[in-house]
Design a protein around this motif. Structure first.
Motif, PDB file in Angstrom:
ATOM      1  N   GLY A 138      -1.409   2.533  -7.654  1.00 17.55           N
ATOM      2  CA  GLY A 138      -0.234   3.306  -8.039  1.00 17.55           C
ATOM      3  C   GLY A 138      -0.582   4.399  -9.041  1.00 17.55           C
ATOM      4  O   GLY A 138      -1.670   4.436  -9.603  1.00 17.55           O
ATOM      5  N   GLU A 139       0.366   5.279  -9.254  1.00 20.02           N
ATOM      6  CA  GLU A 139       0.169   6.405 -10.174  1.00 20.02           C
ATOM      7  C   GLU A 139       1.174   6.334 -11.315  1.00 20.02           C
ATOM      8  O   GLU A 139       2.380   6.212 -11.076  1.00 20.02           O
ATOM      9  CB  GLU A 139       0.334   7.725  -9.433  1.00 20.02           C
ATOM     10  CG  GLU A 139       0.121   8.949 -10.315  1.00 20.02           C
ATOM     11  CD  GLU A 139       0.337  10.237  -9.563  1.00 20.02           C
ATOM     12  OE1 GLU A 139       0.239  11.309 -10.205  1.00 20.02           O
ATOM     13  OE2 GLU A 139       0.616  10.195  -8.351  1.00 20.02           O
ATOM     14  N   ILE A 140       0.682   6.394 -12.542  1.00 20.37           N
ATOM     15  CA  ILE A 140       1.575   6.427 -13.698  1.00 20.37           C
ATOM     16  C   ILE A 140       2.202   7.813 -13.768  1.00 20.37           C
ATOM     17  O   ILE A 140       1.506   8.815 -13.906  1.00 20.37           O
ATOM     18  CB  ILE A 140       0.819   6.101 -14.996  1.00 20.37           C
ATOM     19  CG1 ILE A 140       0.201   4.697 -14.918  1.00 20.37           C
ATOM     20  CG2 ILE A 140       1.764   6.192 -16.200  1.00 20.37           C
ATOM     21  CD1 ILE A 140      -0.678   4.345 -16.100  1.00 20.37           C
ATOM     22  N   LYS A 141       3.529   7.848 -13.683  1.00 19.79           N
ATOM     23  CA  LYS A 141       4.227   9.121 -13.627  1.00 19.79           C
ATOM     24  C   LYS A 141       4.787   9.563 -14.973  1.00 19.79           C
ATOM     25  O   LYS A 141       4.967  10.755 -15.205  1.00 19.79           O
ATOM     26  CB  LYS A 141       5.373   9.048 -12.612  1.00 19.79           C
ATOM     27  CG  LYS A 141       4.930   8.681 -11.206  1.00 19.79           C
ATOM     28  CD  LYS A 141       3.954   9.676 -10.630  1.00 19.79           C
ATOM     29  CE  LYS A 141       4.617  10.988 -10.277  1.00 19.79           C
ATOM     30  NZ  LYS A 141       3.713  11.915  -9.568  1.00 19.79           N
ATOM     31  N   ASN A 143       0.809  -1.216   0.000  1.00 17.68           N
ATOM     32  CA  ASN A 143       0.000   0.000   0.000  1.00 17.68           C
ATOM     33  C   ASN A 143       0.847   1.274   0.000  1.00 17.68           C
ATOM     34  O   ASN A 143       0.308   2.360   0.118  1.00 17.68           O
ATOM     35  CB  ASN A 143      -0.933  -0.016   1.212  1.00 17.68           C
ATOM     36  CG  ASN A 143      -1.940  -1.135   1.124  1.00 17.68           C
ATOM     37  OD1 ASN A 143      -2.449  -1.421   0.047  1.00 17.68           O
ATOM     38  ND2 ASN A 143      -2.218  -1.790   2.247  1.00 17.68           N
ATOM     39  N   ASN A 144       2.159   1.151  -0.060  1.00 18.20           N
ATOM     40  CA  ASN A 144       2.998   2.335  -0.075  1.00 18.20           C
ATOM     41  C   ASN A 144       2.842   3.095  -1.379  1.00 18.20           C
ATOM     42  O   ASN A 144       2.416   2.548  -2.390  1.00 18.20           O
ATOM     43  CB  ASN A 144       4.465   1.947   0.124  1.00 18.20           C
ATOM     44  CG  ASN A 144       4.733   1.396   1.503  1.00 18.20           C
ATOM     45  OD1 ASN A 144       4.050   1.758   2.455  1.00 18.20           O
ATOM     46  ND2 ASN A 144       5.708   0.519   1.616  1.00 18.20           N
ATOM     47  N   ARG A 145       3.215   4.359  -1.327  1.00 15.34           N
ATOM     48  CA  ARG A 145       3.183   5.189  -2.526  1.00 15.34           C
ATOM     49  C   ARG A 145       4.138   4.623  -3.575  1.00 15.34           C
ATOM     50  O   ARG A 145       5.309   4.387  -3.303  1.00 15.34           O
ATOM     51  CB  ARG A 145       3.607   6.611  -2.145  1.00 15.34           C
ATOM     52  CG  ARG A 145       3.679   7.589  -3.300  1.00 15.34           C
ATOM     53  CD  ARG A 145       3.979   8.972  -2.766  1.00 15.34           C
ATOM     54  NE  ARG A 145       5.250   8.998  -2.062  1.00 15.34           N
ATOM     55  CZ  ARG A 145       6.399   9.393  -2.618  1.00 15.34           C
ATOM     56  NH1 ARG A 145       6.422   9.755  -3.889  1.00 15.34           N
ATOM     57  NH2 ARG A 145       7.517   9.412  -1.927  1.00 15.34           N
ATOM     58  N   LYS A 174      14.805   5.952  -7.350  1.00 19.56           N
ATOM     59  CA  LYS A 174      14.037   5.228  -6.339  1.00 19.56           C
ATOM     60  C   LYS A 174      13.910   5.982  -5.016  1.00 19.56           C
ATOM     61  O   LYS A 174      12.995   5.709  -4.236  1.00 19.56           O
ATOM     62  CB  LYS A 174      14.620   3.840  -6.108  1.00 19.56           C
ATOM     63  CG  LYS A 174      16.009   3.804  -5.502  1.00 19.56           C
ATOM     64  CD  LYS A 174      16.499   2.359  -5.408  1.00 19.56           C
ATOM     65  CE  LYS A 174      17.903   2.294  -4.821  1.00 19.56           C
ATOM     66  NZ  LYS A 174      18.387   0.881  -4.781  1.00 19.56           N
ATOM     67  N   GLU A 175      14.794   6.938  -4.766  1.00 16.28           N
ATOM     68  CA  GLU A 175      14.678   7.726  -3.536  1.00 16.28           C
ATOM     69  C   GLU A 175      13.552   8.746  -3.618  1.00 16.28           C
ATOM     70  O   GLU A 175      13.234   9.386  -2.613  1.00 16.28           O
ATOM     71  CB  GLU A 175      16.005   8.429  -3.231  1.00 16.28           C
ATOM     72  CG  GLU A 175      17.180   7.486  -3.026  1.00 16.28           C
ATOM     73  CD  GLU A 175      16.949   6.462  -1.928  1.00 16.28           C
ATOM     74  OE1 GLU A 175      16.261   6.806  -0.935  1.00 16.28           O
ATOM     75  OE2 GLU A 175      17.437   5.327  -2.067  1.00 16.28           O
ATOM     76  N   THR A 176      12.949   8.906  -4.788  1.00 22.54           N
ATOM     77  CA  THR A 176      11.870   9.888  -4.935  1.00 22.54           C
ATOM     78  C   THR A 176      10.503   9.290  -4.642  1.00 22.54           C
ATOM     79  O   THR A 176       9.500   9.997  -4.683  1.00 22.54           O
ATOM     80  CB  THR A 176      11.852  10.469  -6.364  1.00 22.54           C
ATOM     81  OG1 THR A 176      11.444   9.455  -7.294  1.00 22.54           O
ATOM     82  CG2 THR A 176      13.226  10.994  -6.755  1.00 22.54           C
ATOM     83  N   ALA A 177      10.436   7.988  -4.367  1.00 22.05           N
ATOM     84  CA  ALA A 177       9.157   7.329  -4.131  1.00 22.05           C
ATOM     85  C   ALA A 177       9.371   6.150  -3.204  1.00 22.05           C
ATOM     86  O   ALA A 177      10.489   5.641  -3.058  1.00 22.05           O
ATOM     87  CB  ALA A 177       8.547   6.860  -5.451  1.00 22.05           C
TER      88      ALA A 177
END
Length: 250
Positions: free
Chosen positions: A129-132, A5-7, A85-88
């Motif tokens: 999730g969100e498509i970035k 469930n994480n961002r 990967k540190e941005t999410a």
């Protein structure tokens, strides 16, 4: 496998062979299985949607069960994911690239296009999730004929509009790679010019010019793919992420 469930930020990897990855594929069509440190897996942070539409820990070759008619090796996806990967909390990669495909084969209604949209929708619906962004590396197959090269810009702009409409994301970022190789040198620059002149908002372009090619003079080397992934990450963070985000070295 459930990501949890994480961002999580989802990225569509699409186009043809240089996105699918041919780094480390030998003349005998075998992958040398050498994975640079920038492409190492991170099972808790980086996942990919496999051919069975399930999330699993991402590892090279990312497109092995997607671009199944060719041998896949290192592409830009894993070095990109490790760099951002540190941005999410989590990164979800959705491989969709298929080697040897011209842009007309990605028209809305085609198998390639519809499969990409299906995979993107499932990826974002499974765990919220969100498509970035869409990362797009394609165009080599459109350097074979003048007509294809001259129509590339309009076809690419149509593709972007269609993807945004079908994913209900009017300003979905698209980062394309300006090709460095192709079938006919005299049409190569026409396609590159088209790629660098897309006249739509939220479209970035990373220029692959100068990245080393394998002996076939068509596919990027492993070293080049790693560098390309970092360039894509730099462009994504610089242009489509918050200004306080860490910017990876290219």
């Amino acid at each position: 496998m459930e990501i949890g469930n994480n961002r999580k930020h989802i990225f569509i990897l699409s186009g043809q062979s240089n996105m699918a990855g041919r780094g480390g594929v030998t003349k005998t069509k075998q992958w040398d299985q050498i994975v640079p440190s920038e492409c190492n897996p991170d099972p808790t942070r980086i996942h990919r949607l496999n051919a069975n539409l399930e999330w699993e820990p991402a590892h090279e070759p990312l497109h092995a069960d997607i671009d199944t008619n060719k041998t896949c090796g290192i592409g830009p996806g894993m070095s990109f994911a490790n760099a951002i990967k540190e941005t999410a909390d989590q990164i979800g990669l959705v491989p969709c690239a298929v080697g040897g495909t011209a842009i007309k084969e990605w028209n809305r209604g085609s198998d390639l296009y519809e499969n990409m949209i299906k995979r993107a929708k499932i990826a974002s619906s499974k765990d919220g999730g969100e498509i970035k962004a869409v990362l797009w590396y394609q165009g080599e197959s459109d350097t074979m004929a003048l007509e294809d090269a001259e129509s590339y810009k309009s076809k690419m702009e149509d593709l972007i509009r269609n993807v945004r409409e079908d994913l209900d994301s009017p300003l979905l970022p698209v980062i394309q790679v300006a090709i460095v190789s192709g079938g006919d040198e005299k049409y190569l620059e026409k396609v590159r010019e088209a790629q660098k002149s897309i006249d739509l908002p939220e479209v970035g372009c990373v220029d692959a010019a100068g990245l080393p090619l394998k002996e076939d003079n068509l596919h990027l080397t492993t070293e080049a793919q790693v560098k390309l992934g970092l360039m894509l990450a730099h462009t994504y963070i610089l242009n489509f992420k918050s200004p306080n985000s860490f910017i990876p070295k290219r």
